[in-house]
Write an enzyme that holds these catalytic residues in place. Structure first.
Site, short mmCIF file in Angstrom:
data_model
loop_
_atom_site.label_atom_id
_atom_site.label_comp_id
_atom_site.label_asym_id
_atom_site.label_seq_id
_atom_site.Cartn_x
_atom_site.Cartn_y
_atom_site.Cartn_z
N ASP A 480 0.74 -0.99 0.09
CA ASP A 480 -0.32 -0.03 -0.51
C ASP A 480 0.88 1.29 0.09
O ASP A 480 1.76 1.38 0.20
CB ASP A 480 -1.03 0.10 1.43
CG ASP A 480 -2.22 0.72 1.17
OD1 ASP A 480 -2.22 1.72 0.44
OD2 ASP A 480 -3.43 0.98 2.57
N ASP A 550 -10.37 2.38 -3.30
CA ASP A 550 -10.89 2.17 -2.08
C ASP A 550 -12.61 2.37 -2.17
O ASP A 550 -13.39 2.16 -0.53
CB ASP A 550 -10.41 2.91 -1.19
CG ASP A 550 -9.10 2.70 -0.37
OD1 ASP A 550 -8.40 2.06 -0.34
OD2 ASP A 550 -8.57 3.58 0.53
C1 DGJ Z 1 -5.91 2.16 2.36
C2 DGJ Z 1 -5.61 0.94 0.88
O1 DGJ Z 1 -6.43 1.54 0.15
C3 DGJ Z 1 -7.07 0.07 2.12
O2 DGJ Z 1 -7.00 -0.93 1.92
C4 DGJ Z 1 -6.55 -0.54 3.16
O3 DGJ Z 1 -5.25 -0.71 3.30
C5 DGJ Z 1 -5.78 0.38 3.90
N1 DGJ Z 1 -5.02 1.57 3.34
C6 DGJ Z 1 -5.19 0.50 5.65
O4 DGJ Z 1 -4.82 1.20 6.19
#
Ligand code: DGJ
Length: 733
Positions: A480, A550
């Site tokens: 991430d 997200d």
């Molecule tokens: C952003 C990601 O896109 C989410 O799926 C998740 O992993 C969060 N970060 C966790 O902090």
């Protein structure tokens, strides 16, 4: 079969395969662009450019034999700077004496079977030399002694050309590259439409179309990442092109950092398109003997609309960009605990979710953010990659073993490029962040960006990660990256090199990823940047799938996944069923609609399975078993967009197997109507004379399905009055 020919008499290069031709030549030592489009089988005449049409205020190139030879008019391959072409140059170089002219003239060429790698950069590749051929043209600026190598690869089976540029300082003095595009192309007319993918966090890759107008349109990112805002892709098409009609060109930059894309219509209606590293805050010091390699651009062409252009990109990315074990292996159905628990979990909660999911057929459990340091929220512990034994008493080994005992694989979340102020690592190395002396560093999601241009920083994080990976069986990593850069400056570089930091960071990231992915060939990697903030071909070279957004709301996802599919194959798009009301939009959609949308990518779930009703569990089990049966078709079949969410309330797409014996159609209706207009859905990509059976045993011919179509209302599942309805139709020949 592809071929690259050089016609000596006319100094012309012809790159052709069965589908496309790309033709360029040398006039007065300058590289001139002649053609890119559908294959010309017999090219015998060099186009006679009417050079006298725009002669006023267009300087004649010094020394040119032709009195009207002006760079201001001619369609060029890689225009230089400050020599009377008033359009956008492909490069800007400041020489030792402060001058800025670049005058690269043809020197020589070579043709190579296959495709050479790009030093330190992700790139498309040919496994076998017969799959591609590469032309490298050497140009020289006689005054500065700089050399420029333009590389053009044509693949045998795809309608794409891949280009990049390499600069070599063969002189005796330092110079600075201020701008170095990967590709530039001039079309002799501009009566076209521009399209690109724009968005924001949780609303990525909306398809935008607009006319090309006189002047310069600049798109790009200066965020240190390819970004949620503007994807490193743009296209131009003939006016009113559709999915199946019209000439369409697409340009995709294989790069994950700051990018710049330019479309310029000049005063006589010609159109220049350029892509490359963003020249904002960029400069690269080139000492004698040094070289600089640009990232590459994939340039695709279709004479049958946008659908065929997307197919060319999908095929290229699946076969010549994505690497490793999962290139051809179907991807597991996963459950991720993020939306189910956020930071609030312990071992028991995790195992309860894992157990309940394994009973429904889920194959991989992903432990998301919050398992390390003392991270209870997003204010701490990034940089401290050791397990929090208070939350997970048996450590990662314990939890991984327990998950494996359930018959599932185990995956883990990391955010390696970031650091929290509240971390052990920050206490030891506060100077390891990107930060400009004298100016306070801005926080983004309460975190700083580690200076990945520095080897010792990367080594530290690498060793920490390696220790974790050696401590437990880990089958999957979610990588991430949750903020964009600011106050960009590296304390490891001198004042003359600060313009290199953005790019050196990305080179450092690529080096890290190359090392990690080659040392862990069995791990499935999924890249992520707050969802789809770095959904680009550069990342796909290392990690075969990306968390698309997200935003897990099924209705928002229609646009996001539709837009993403313009360039990126279905096998690369992570898509999850989540709970309702949806956490990003508050919308309530039926479980089957969420399933049908998530099934249109690499299926996963992101909810607390232990809280589902028996009915929902049953549906989830059915979805998973249906998906497993058809995932080869979905992930690796040919993808056809049938109805666009950007044009109406219904979205439909279709997956067709390579042998055209199987097809799967997904249709989603995004609002209820009392007396709806009849909806006829015409399928695509089938064999007209083949007979296809649906799951109820009803038989249709391919041409019936494609020409007559189906009344959608007869297929829809769920309550007729429900606001959101969907259907999923499987057909077999
Ligand atoms: C952003 C990601 O896109 C989410 O799926 C998740 O992993 C969060 N970060 C966790 O902090």
């Amino acid at each position: 079969m592809s071929s690259i020919q050089f016609v000596k008499e006319t100094k012309t290069f012809i790159l052709s395969n069965q589908q496309i031709s790309y033709i360029l030549g040398v006039e007065e030592g300058v590289l001139i662009h002649y053609y890119f489009g559908k294959c010309i089988k017999n090219f015998s005449n060099v186009p006679e450019y009417p050079q006298n049409i725009n002669q006023s205020f267009s300087p004649r190139l010094s020394g040119a034999e032709n009195e009207y030879f002006s760079l201001n008019n001619l369609p060029q391959e890689y225009p230089g700077n400050n020599q009377g072409d008033y359009r956008t140059p492909a490069n800007e170089v400041t020489h030792a004496n402060g001058s800025t002219v670049t005058d690269f003239r043809y020197h020589s060429f070579k043709i190579i079977q296959g495709k050479p790698e790009l030093d330190g950069l992700p790139a498309t590749y040919a496994d076998d030399d017969s799959e591609a051929e590469t032309l490298i043209i050497k140009l020289v600026d006689a005054v500065s002694s700089m050399e420029l190598y333009l590389s053009y690869t044509i693949f045998a089976a795809q309608s794409v050309i891949v280009r990049s540029a390499r600069y070599v300082n063969a002189g005796t003095e330092d110079c600075r590259i201020e701008k170095a595009m990967s590709s530039s192309i001039d079309f002799p007319y501009a009566e076209r439409e521009l399209f690109f993918l724009s968005g924001a966090w949780a609303n990525e890759r909306n398809l935008i179309r607009e006319p090309i107008m006189p002047g310069t349109k600049q798109l790009g990112s200066v965020r240190g990442a390819s970004s949620h805002a503007i994807n490193p892709f743009l296209g131009i098409g003939s006016k009113h092109f559709t999915e199946s009609v019209g000439e369409v060109y697409g340009f995709s930059l294989v790069y994950s950092g700051n990018h710049e894309m330019i479309v310029e219509e000049d005063q006589i209606g010609q159109c220049r398109v350029q892509l490359g590293i963003n020249s904002h805050d960029f400069s690269w010091q080139l000492k004698p003997g040094d070289d600089f390699q640009t990232p590459e651009v994939v340039m695709g062409y279709s004479e049958e609309g946008l659908g065929k252009l997307s197919s060319a990109f999908h095929e290229l990315f699946n076969q010549h960009l994505v690497r490793g074990r999962y290139k051809n292996e179907t991807r597991p159905v996963l459950i991720n605990n993020w939306e189910a628990t956020y930071f609030d979990f312990d071992a028991q909660k995790i195992l309860d979710i894992a157990k309940a999911s394994s009973e429904l057929g889920v194959e991989l459990f992903v432990l998301d953010d919050g398992w390390f340091g003392h991270r209870e929220n997003d204010r701490s512990s990034l940089g401290d990659w050791f397990v929090n034994e208070e939350k997970l008493p048996g450590g990662l080994d314990g939890i991984s073993k327990a998950v494996h005992q359930l018959g599932m694989k185990f995956g883990l979340w990391f955010e390696p490029e970031m650091i929290s102020e509240d971390s052990e690592l920050f206490k030891r190395h506060p100077d390891w962040i990107l930060k400009t002396p004298g100016y306070p560093a801005s926080l983004g999601r309460n975190q700083y960006v580690l200076d990945f241009s520095r080897q010792e920083v990367r080594d530290n994080i690498y060793q920490q990660m390696k220790k974790v990976l050696d401590s437990a069986a880990i089958d999957y990593i979610k990588w991430d990256m949750n903020r964009n850069m600011s106050e960009v400056y590296s304390s490891a570089l001198g004042s003359t090199q600060q313009g290199e930091v953005y790019h050196r960071y990305i080179l450092g990231l690529y080096e890290f990823l190359e090392r990690l992915t080659s040392e862990c060939p069995n791990i499935l990697f999924e890249s992520c940047s707050g969802g789809g903030g770095r959904f680009d071909p550069g990342m796909l070279y290392y990690m075969p799938q990306t968390w698309t957004s997200d935003n897990t709301d099924a209705i928002s996802r229609l646009k996001i996944q539709y837009g993403t599919s313009i360039v990126y194959p279905v096998s690369t798009m992570g898509a999850h069923v989540s709970t309702v009301p949806n956490h990003q939009t508050g919308r309530v959609t039926p479980f089957e609609v969420r399933g049908d949308v998530a099934m249109s990518g690499v299926l996963g779930y992101e909810l607390n399975v232990t809280k589902l009703s028996e009915k929902e569990k049953k549906e989830m089990k059915q979805q998973i078993s249906f998906y497993k049966k058809h995932r080869e078709l979905i992930q690796f079949g040919d993808f056809y967009r049938l109805l666009s969410p950007f044009e109406g309330a219904a979205t439909a797409w279709q997956f067709v197997s390579r042998d055209k014996k199987e097809a799967l159609v997904i249709y989603v209706k995004a609002h209820a109507e009392a007396a709806p207009h009849l909806n006829v859905l015409k399928l695509a990509g089938l064999t007209p004379e083949k007979m296809y059976l649906d799951e109820s045993g009803k038989q249709y011919s391919g041409d019936e399905l494609m020409l007559l179509g189906l009344f959608v209302e007869n297929l829809l599942k769920g309550e007729k009055t429900s606001e959101y309805q969907s259907c999923c139709l499987y057909l077999k020949a």
